[in-house]
Design a protein around this motif. Structure first.
Motif, mmCIF file in Angstrom:
data_model
loop_
_atom_site.group_PDB
_atom_site.id
_atom_site.type_symbol
_atom_site.label_atom_id
_atom_site.label_comp_id
_atom_site.label_asym_id
_atom_site.label_seq_id
_atom_site.Cartn_x
_atom_site.Cartn_y
_atom_site.Cartn_z
ATOM 1 N N ARG A 1 -24.429 -5.995 -8.843
ATOM 2 C CA ARG A 1 -23.894 -7.356 -8.763
ATOM 3 C C ARG A 1 -24.836 -8.391 -9.355
ATOM 4 O O ARG A 1 -24.485 -9.566 -9.467
ATOM 5 C CB ARG A 1 -23.618 -7.713 -7.292
ATOM 6 C CG ARG A 1 -22.570 -6.853 -6.609
ATOM 7 C CD ARG A 1 -22.481 -7.193 -5.137
ATOM 8 N NE ARG A 1 -23.737 -6.886 -4.449
ATOM 9 C CZ ARG A 1 -24.010 -7.272 -3.199
ATOM 10 N NH1 ARG A 1 -23.128 -8.004 -2.533
ATOM 11 N NH2 ARG A 1 -25.157 -6.941 -2.638
ATOM 12 N N PHE A 2 -26.055 -7.961 -9.730
ATOM 13 C CA PHE A 2 -27.080 -8.891 -10.195
ATOM 14 C C PHE A 2 -27.410 -8.690 -11.677
ATOM 15 O O PHE A 2 -28.421 -9.196 -12.156
ATOM 16 C CB PHE A 2 -28.335 -8.745 -9.339
ATOM 17 C CG PHE A 2 -28.087 -8.996 -7.882
ATOM 18 C CD1 PHE A 2 -28.242 -10.259 -7.353
ATOM 19 C CD2 PHE A 2 -27.653 -7.973 -7.042
ATOM 20 C CE1 PHE A 2 -27.990 -10.505 -6.011
ATOM 21 C CE2 PHE A 2 -27.405 -8.211 -5.697
ATOM 22 C CZ PHE A 2 -27.569 -9.480 -5.181
ATOM 23 N N ALA A 3 -26.565 -7.964 -12.387
ATOM 24 C CA ALA A 3 -26.675 -7.791 -13.842
ATOM 25 C C ALA A 3 -28.040 -7.281 -14.258
ATOM 26 O O ALA A 3 -28.633 -7.773 -15.222
ATOM 27 C CB ALA A 3 -26.355 -9.105 -14.552
ATOM 28 N N CYS A 4 -28.555 -6.295 -13.565
ATOM 29 C CA CYS A 4 -29.864 -5.741 -13.921
ATOM 30 C C CYS A 4 -29.805 -5.061 -15.284
ATOM 31 O O CYS A 4 -28.809 -4.418 -15.652
ATOM 32 C CB CYS A 4 -30.317 -4.727 -12.865
ATOM 33 S SG CYS A 4 -31.075 -5.495 -11.415
ATOM 34 N N GLN B 1 -36.900 -5.500 -7.166
ATOM 35 C CA GLN B 1 -36.522 -6.133 -5.908
ATOM 36 C C GLN B 1 -35.026 -6.406 -5.819
ATOM 37 O O GLN B 1 -34.589 -7.134 -4.934
ATOM 38 C CB GLN B 1 -37.289 -7.443 -5.747
ATOM 39 C CG GLN B 1 -38.805 -7.258 -5.641
ATOM 40 C CD GLN B 1 -39.523 -8.580 -5.504
ATOM 41 O OE1 GLN B 1 -39.179 -9.561 -6.166
ATOM 42 N NE2 GLN B 1 -40.528 -8.628 -4.639
ATOM 43 N N CYS B 2 -34.246 -5.822 -6.690
ATOM 44 C CA CYS B 2 -32.803 -6.061 -6.676
ATOM 45 C C CYS B 2 -32.203 -5.589 -5.344
ATOM 46 O O CYS B 2 -32.443 -4.450 -4.913
ATOM 47 C CB CYS B 2 -32.137 -5.319 -7.833
ATOM 48 S SG CYS B 2 -30.339 -5.487 -7.853
ATOM 49 N N PRO B 3 -31.426 -6.441 -4.657
ATOM 50 C CA PRO B 3 -30.810 -6.036 -3.387
ATOM 51 C C PRO B 3 -29.882 -4.838 -3.523
ATOM 52 O O PRO B 3 -29.643 -4.119 -2.535
ATOM 53 C CB PRO B 3 -30.038 -7.294 -2.963
ATOM 54 C CG PRO B 3 -30.733 -8.412 -3.645
ATOM 55 C CD PRO B 3 -31.189 -7.857 -4.957
ATOM 56 N N LEU C 1 -24.227 -18.208 -7.133
ATOM 57 C CA LEU C 1 -24.042 -18.510 -8.551
ATOM 58 C C LEU C 1 -25.277 -18.188 -9.382
ATOM 59 O O LEU C 1 -25.162 -17.884 -10.574
ATOM 60 C CB LEU C 1 -23.671 -19.988 -8.713
ATOM 61 C CG LEU C 1 -22.318 -20.396 -8.100
ATOM 62 C CD1 LEU C 1 -22.106 -21.896 -8.233
ATOM 63 C CD2 LEU C 1 -21.177 -19.641 -8.756
ATOM 64 N N LEU C 2 -26.468 -18.242 -8.771
ATOM 65 C CA LEU C 2 -27.674 -17.893 -9.523
ATOM 66 C C LEU C 2 -27.666 -16.420 -9.915
ATOM 67 O O LEU C 2 -28.118 -16.051 -11.002
ATOM 68 C CB LEU C 2 -28.921 -18.212 -8.696
ATOM 69 C CG LEU C 2 -29.241 -19.691 -8.486
ATOM 70 C CD1 LEU C 2 -30.520 -19.844 -7.676
ATOM 71 C CD2 LEU C 2 -29.368 -20.418 -9.810
ATOM 72 N N ALA C 3 -27.154 -15.572 -9.033
ATOM 73 C CA ALA C 3 -27.053 -14.156 -9.362
ATOM 74 C C ALA C 3 -26.026 -13.930 -10.466
ATOM 75 O O ALA C 3 -26.230 -13.124 -11.372
ATOM 76 C CB ALA C 3 -26.682 -13.357 -8.111
ATOM 77 N N ARG D 1 -34.532 -11.464 -2.291
ATOM 78 C CA ARG D 1 -34.900 -12.082 -3.565
ATOM 79 C C ARG D 1 -34.361 -11.247 -4.715
ATOM 80 O O ARG D 1 -34.222 -10.033 -4.593
ATOM 81 C CB ARG D 1 -36.412 -12.242 -3.653
ATOM 82 C CG ARG D 1 -37.205 -10.960 -3.540
ATOM 83 C CD ARG D 1 -38.684 -11.275 -3.349
ATOM 84 N NE ARG D 1 -38.909 -12.014 -2.115
ATOM 85 C CZ ARG D 1 -40.055 -12.606 -1.796
ATOM 86 N NH1 ARG D 1 -41.064 -12.567 -2.637
ATOM 87 N NH2 ARG D 1 -40.201 -13.245 -0.658
ATOM 88 N N HIS D 2 -34.052 -11.925 -5.790
ATOM 89 C CA HIS D 2 -33.512 -11.221 -6.961
ATOM 90 C C HIS D 2 -33.843 -12.016 -8.209
ATOM 91 O O HIS D 2 -34.138 -13.224 -8.155
ATOM 92 C CB HIS D 2 -32.002 -11.014 -6.831
ATOM 93 C CG HIS D 2 -31.211 -12.298 -6.780
ATOM 94 N ND1 HIS D 2 -30.850 -12.997 -7.904
ATOM 95 C CD2 HIS D 2 -30.722 -13.003 -5.718
ATOM 96 C CE1 HIS D 2 -30.164 -14.074 -7.555
ATOM 97 N NE2 HIS D 2 -30.076 -14.102 -6.232
ATOM 98 N N ALA D 3 -33.780 -11.364 -9.355
ATOM 99 C CA ALA D 3 -34.058 -12.019 -10.629
ATOM 100 C C ALA D 3 -32.962 -13.037 -10.946
ATOM 101 O O ALA D 3 -31.783 -12.812 -10.652
ATOM 102 C CB ALA D 3 -34.157 -10.987 -11.746
ATOM 103 N N ALA D 4 -33.375 -14.178 -11.515
ATOM 104 C CA ALA D 4 -32.421 -15.223 -11.897
ATOM 105 C C ALA D 4 -32.963 -15.921 -13.142
ATOM 106 O O ALA D 4 -33.501 -17.033 -13.061
ATOM 107 C CB ALA D 4 -32.204 -16.214 -10.754
#
Length: 669
Positions: A51-54, A62-64, A114-116, A158-161
């Motif tokens: 869901r975080f477009a890794c 650290q992606c959830p 929205l940041l994710a 926390r996740h990358a943004a």
């Protein structure tokens, strides 16, 4: 629109430039330009199901949704453009945690925000100047760090943004604080063309699109494809671009010459210059790259005053670049900037040719003088006197609305708030749990643990146990100025002091994020000189041009304020008003002028309007009419000379000295 187009493309080539803030009047296709950028960006590979477009090549540790299997097949999708609505909440931006499940079940149930969704894409904020300050701070911090943090009651996610941040705004609706302006990498000013031929072409293309959207898109598909390919090529070339010492010295010399705060401007200029070289297909930064980078990165960083317009002196820029290029490459640290004979002595806005965007200031003054010269030729019962200049602004004492409000976040009056401020108590949630009050929740659940069969391991919670924080902070208000511009205020020195006081209050309103409006009264009428707005710059301009003279229709000014506030309550019922009446309290125009003014004041008081009367009466003999007016308004009267914050300190100091003097006299006796 060339500067806007170039700025967007440079950020597409190098997102590290830091985004773009687009300033311009309404109807200039700002949003259309930004939305068009997403279609030019290359598609991206993502971890399937994340869901975080890794990125499959370098997934976020650290992606959830992690850890990810790098050997699994990747998916490919288009780069996203995520739009941020003006009324968005903090939870919608950063995501939200299900605190009930987190405490009762120990499960991190996290819903991305929205940041994710914007990670590795474009985050577009329309009307960024209307967004609450704490939300803008949050967005800019995430853009700077490339990571979003969610911390709630010991639960952390926390996740990358990393995204391309683009904001648009209409300056007429209010400015961003200089601290927030500085966080945008580039800023451009846009305006509709005044050339009839170009305007006709815009209309022609829009009508062609409306008639056949698919055919219109097909007509430009090849050019868009070529532009997208050029972006991809520039991205590939970017790591090979060399920023040499001569170009770096020019960058730092320009930033020093224009006295920008901090070092962010130097870094942004360097990244922009490198992106410009890559966009041009070169592997070395040139002096022209540095010049263009300065034009995009510096204008919004030169504001020293809330009423200053962004701008850059082009002649001073050219002189600084030439001087820096002429310096010896091996010069020491003292040679890396403009010397004593540098650009500040020539080419400034006061020079022979003006130059740059700072030049219109003398023109504005000339227009004002032109209006003053032509004023006597107009026949009128009470011709206005030439506008007196405002005295230097100063820091004013804090004027607030009594009670507890629930308006938009700001820095003036006490208010209940969902963000910021401090916790004052706990309460049962009326809807979804937003801010858990942990101690109150545990306290509510503790007496029932035996009856619920607690076995000593986990706290057994039910819906009725949860308590949320009730927070108190500060709100912004509508500050409506009612300024007496009649003949009784027309003494030039006196009116200059009055304008300085109002200008100081305007600056205070800007810093406290208020909306402002201005009513002036003179002659036989009251005029809404400035409808309620967030743009204090417009208020300052109207104040500077304010003429004086004629009778004093005080009642008309107060009645106009009553009607203006009535309409504003319908438009924005949560924003509480603060009425600031600047007058000596006199009312002329017949025997009923003063009684009518008092009745109008009582009407405002009955409406519950918080009011402050700035008493401008001067001279050895004072009638005290402004203080009487404040009583009828059920408000406070403040003498003009007591409006400054320093005067309060001096007043307290004088009282202390007086008390000490009395004590010494008693001891001597």
């Amino acid at each position: 629109m060339d500067d806007l187009r170039l700025s967007l493309l440079l950020n597409a080539v190098s997102p590290q430039v830091g985004g773009v803030l687009v300033r311009g009047e309404k109807g200039t296709a700002k949003s259309t330009m930004v939305r068009a950028l997403a279609g030019l960006l290359p598609s991206i590979a993502v971890v399937d199901g994340c869901r975080f477009a890794c990125d499959p090549a370098a997934p976020d540790a650290q992606c959830p949704d992690g850890p990810h299997d790098t050997a699994a097949p990747a998916a490919e999708r288009a780069t996203r453009l995520v739009e941020l609505p003006v009324g968005v909440s903090e939870d919608r931006i950063v995501g939200s945690l299900d605190l009930e499940r987190a405490l009762a079940e120990g499960v991190k149930a996290y819903e991305p925000g929205l940041l994710a969704a914007a990670h590795r894409g474009v985050l577009y904020i329309d009307e960024v100047n209307l967004l609450n300050d704490h939300l803008v701070d949050l967005l800019l911090d995430a853009a700077a760090m490339g990571r979003s943090y969610v911390e709630r009651e010991g639960v952390s996610v926390r996740h990358a943004a990393r995204f391309l941040l683009v904001g648009t705004m209409n300056p007429e609706e209010g400015e961003l604080r200089p601290q927030l302006l500085d966080r945008f990498g580039l800023t451009v000013e846009v305006a509709a063309t005044r050339e009839p031929v170009e305007r006709a072409e815009v209309v022609r293309r829009r009508l062609a699109y409306d008639a056949d959207p698919e055919g219109f898109a097909e007509r430009w598909a090849q050019q868009e494809k070529e532009l997208a390919a050029r972006i991809t090529a520039a991205r590939a070339l970017l790591p090979a671009v060399l920023l040499g010492d001569p170009a770096l010295r020019q960058i730092t010399a320009v930033c020093a010459a224009f006295e920008v705060d901090g070092l962010r401007a130097d870094i942004v200029m360097a990244r922009t210059a490198v992106a410009l070289a890559a966009w041009a297909g070169r592997t070395e930064v040139t002096a022209e790259d540095v010049r263009t980078a300065a034009q995009l990165a510096l204008p919004h960083r030169r504001r020293r005053n809330p009423f200053d317009a962004p701008g850059l002196d082009e002649e001073k820029l050219d002189q600084t670049l030439e001087q820096s290029a002429a310096e010896e490459p091996d010069g020491g640290p003292d040679d890396d900037g403009p010397g004593p004979e540098g650009p500040p002595d020539g080419g400034g806005p006061d020079g022979p040719s003006g130059g740059g965007q700072d030049a219109p200031e003398p023109e504005a003054s000339g227009q004002e003088n032109s209006g003053e010269e032509s004023a006597p030729s107009r026949t009128a019962p009470a011709p206005p006197q030439p506008a007196a200049p405002a005295a230097s602004p100063y820091r004013t004492r804090l004027l607030t609305v009594p009670g507890l409000g629930e308006g938009a976040g700001g820095r003036r009056s006490r208010a209940r708030t969902d963000s910021g401020g401090h916790t004052v108590r706990a309460a049962r949630p009326t809807g979804a749990l937003q801010r858990l009050h942990l101690a109150a929740t545990v306290q509510a659940a503790a007496p029932h643990q035996l009856a619920r069969g607690r076995d000593g391991r986990a706290l057994r919670l039910r819906r009725d146990d949860f308590r949320e924080q009730v927070r108190e902070g500060r709100e912004s208000n509508l500050v409506l100025f009612v300024v007496d511009a009649s003949g009784s205020m027309a003494a030039r020195q006196r009116m200059s002091a009055v304008k300085g006081a109002v200008l100081s209050l305007l600056m205070d309103a800007y810093q406290r994020r208020d909306k402002i409006g201005m009513i002036t009264f003179r002659g036989s009428e009251a005029v809404l000189a400035l409808p309620p707005t967030s743009s204090v710059e417009v208020g300052a301009a109207r104040l500077e041009q304010l003429p004086t003279g004629g009778r004093t229709p005080l009642a008309a000014g107060l009645l106009r304020a009553h009607e203006t506030l009535r309409l504003e309550r319908l438009r924005d019922p949560r924003r509480r008003p603060l009425l600031v009446v600047v007058t000596d309290g006199r009312a002329t125009g017949g025997s009923q002028a003063l009684p009518d003014a008092r009745r109008a004041a009582q009407l405002l008081a009955a409406q519950g309007t918080a009011a402050v009367v700035v008493d401008c009466e001067s001279g050895p003999v004072r009638l005290g009419l402004a203080a009487e007016l404040a009583q009828h308004l059920a408000g406070e009267a403040v003498r003009l000379e007591e409006l400054a914050a320093d005067s309060v300190t001096h007043l307290v100091t004088d009282l202390i000295h007086t008390d000490r003097g009395h004590s010494k006299q008693k001891e001597a006796a």
